[in-house]
Design a protein around this motif. Sequence first.
Motif, short mmCIF file in Angstrom:
data_model
loop_
_atom_site.label_atom_id
_atom_site.label_comp_id
_atom_site.label_asym_id
_atom_site.label_seq_id
_atom_site.Cartn_x
_atom_site.Cartn_y
_atom_site.Cartn_z
N GLY A 1 0.81 -1.21 0.00
CA GLY A 1 0.00 0.00 0.00
C GLY A 1 0.84 1.26 0.00
N ASN A 2 2.00 1.22 0.66
CA ASN A 2 2.95 2.35 0.68
C ASN A 2 4.13 2.14 -0.25
OD1 ASN A 2 1.57 3.90 2.65
ND2 ASN A 2 2.44 2.62 4.28
N THR B 1 -0.23 -1.02 5.66
CA THR B 1 -0.16 -1.58 7.02
C THR B 1 0.69 -0.73 7.94
OG1 THR B 1 1.71 -2.96 6.32
CG2 THR B 1 -0.49 -3.91 6.16
N PHE B 2 1.60 0.06 7.42
CA PHE B 2 2.44 0.93 8.25
C PHE B 2 1.86 2.35 8.23
CE2 PHE B 2 5.34 -2.49 7.24
CZ PHE B 2 6.03 -2.68 8.42
N ARG B 3 1.80 2.97 9.37
CA ARG B 3 1.35 4.35 9.48
C ARG B 3 2.56 5.28 9.39
NH1 ARG B 3 -2.63 5.47 14.34
NH2 ARG B 3 -2.62 7.44 13.19
N LEU B 4 2.67 5.97 8.28
CA LEU B 4 3.80 6.86 8.08
C LEU B 4 3.55 8.19 8.78
CD1 LEU B 4 4.49 6.25 4.28
CD2 LEU B 4 5.55 5.14 6.26
#
Length: 358
Positions: free
Chosen positions: A37-38, A101-104
């Motif tokens: 996703g990122n 899945t990772f919050r930047l």
Amino acid sequence: MAAVRVEEVLAAAEEQEAEKRRSVVVEKELELEFDLGNLLALDRNPPPAAGLRGAGPQREAQLLALARDNTQLLVAQLWELPAERAGGAGGPLVARLPEPTFRLPREKPPPRPKPPTRWEQFARLKGIRRRKRTSLVWDEQAKEWRRRWGYRRAGGDPARAWLAEVPAGADPEEDQFARLRREKRERVARNELNRLRNLARAHRAGAAVPAAPLHPTGHQSKEELSHVARVARVSTASLGRFQPRLPKEPAEPPSRSGGRKRRFEPLLGNLAAERSRQLELLKDMGSKKPVLDITRAVNKQLRQEEAEAAAAKGKKQSQRGKRGRRQQRAGRSSRKSGARRQQQQRPAGSGGGKRKKA
């Protein structure tokens, strides 16, 4: 012509095939973690320490090869996603990315909510709810759908109509078209003033930053202590000019703004920020729309209204003073004329006049 051995040709072909296979196949001891996703790939394999020592072409080649292998693995994961044609059968092939899945972290803080306008505060106080209405209404005169407000609205502009109705109780000699145009200009000016006031109020609310606590907490940092010392110094009438200084405090007393008034950018620094500033400056210079200082415009309008009110009040007081002085002069002149008439009515032999010596 030198003879070419079959073993050399086969070795060259095998080496070429291995090079092609290496361009798409990457082997890692530990599998990479992907966040498609990122478009993020996390490589937890330790890099070769021998090739990364020092600075030179060998180190750059090792880093380039590592980045290339990880990018190849990320692209391979993207090709495994379900793909579709965008815009029909002849469109490009695109893949739908999953949820990240990772919050930047954000580069800048989230925007602050805008303060409500005076109308929004009044509507909230009175419980007025906004009803959604259609932007088009039926115009009976033009027999077509037109906008509810604005240019070419339904019903037309009353100030531009060929017929104007005289209200009940109005002066029949008054020009109703001029009255409608004057009321429209007043409405436009009032709405613009309210808009500027709302912008100034929002600007003041956005610029207000809560002050740091000045009471001791036992674990204050160096910046907090310096801020507290600066606030305590400039709290005097002389702005700390005659206050005794601390052992390692600078000789010149700090200003109220904390030394941020005269701030100079470094000569060699962020070129992207300098380029953006120059582009903004050129954009403002080339724009025909003047730059409006909201706070200054609102303050100027308020001062003008106060000056007009004060001038009207002074004019009324001067008119009252003139009327009083006019009445006083009228009273004095009437008293003088009465005394003159009394002298004329006296007889000639009366002893009111002066006697001449013989």
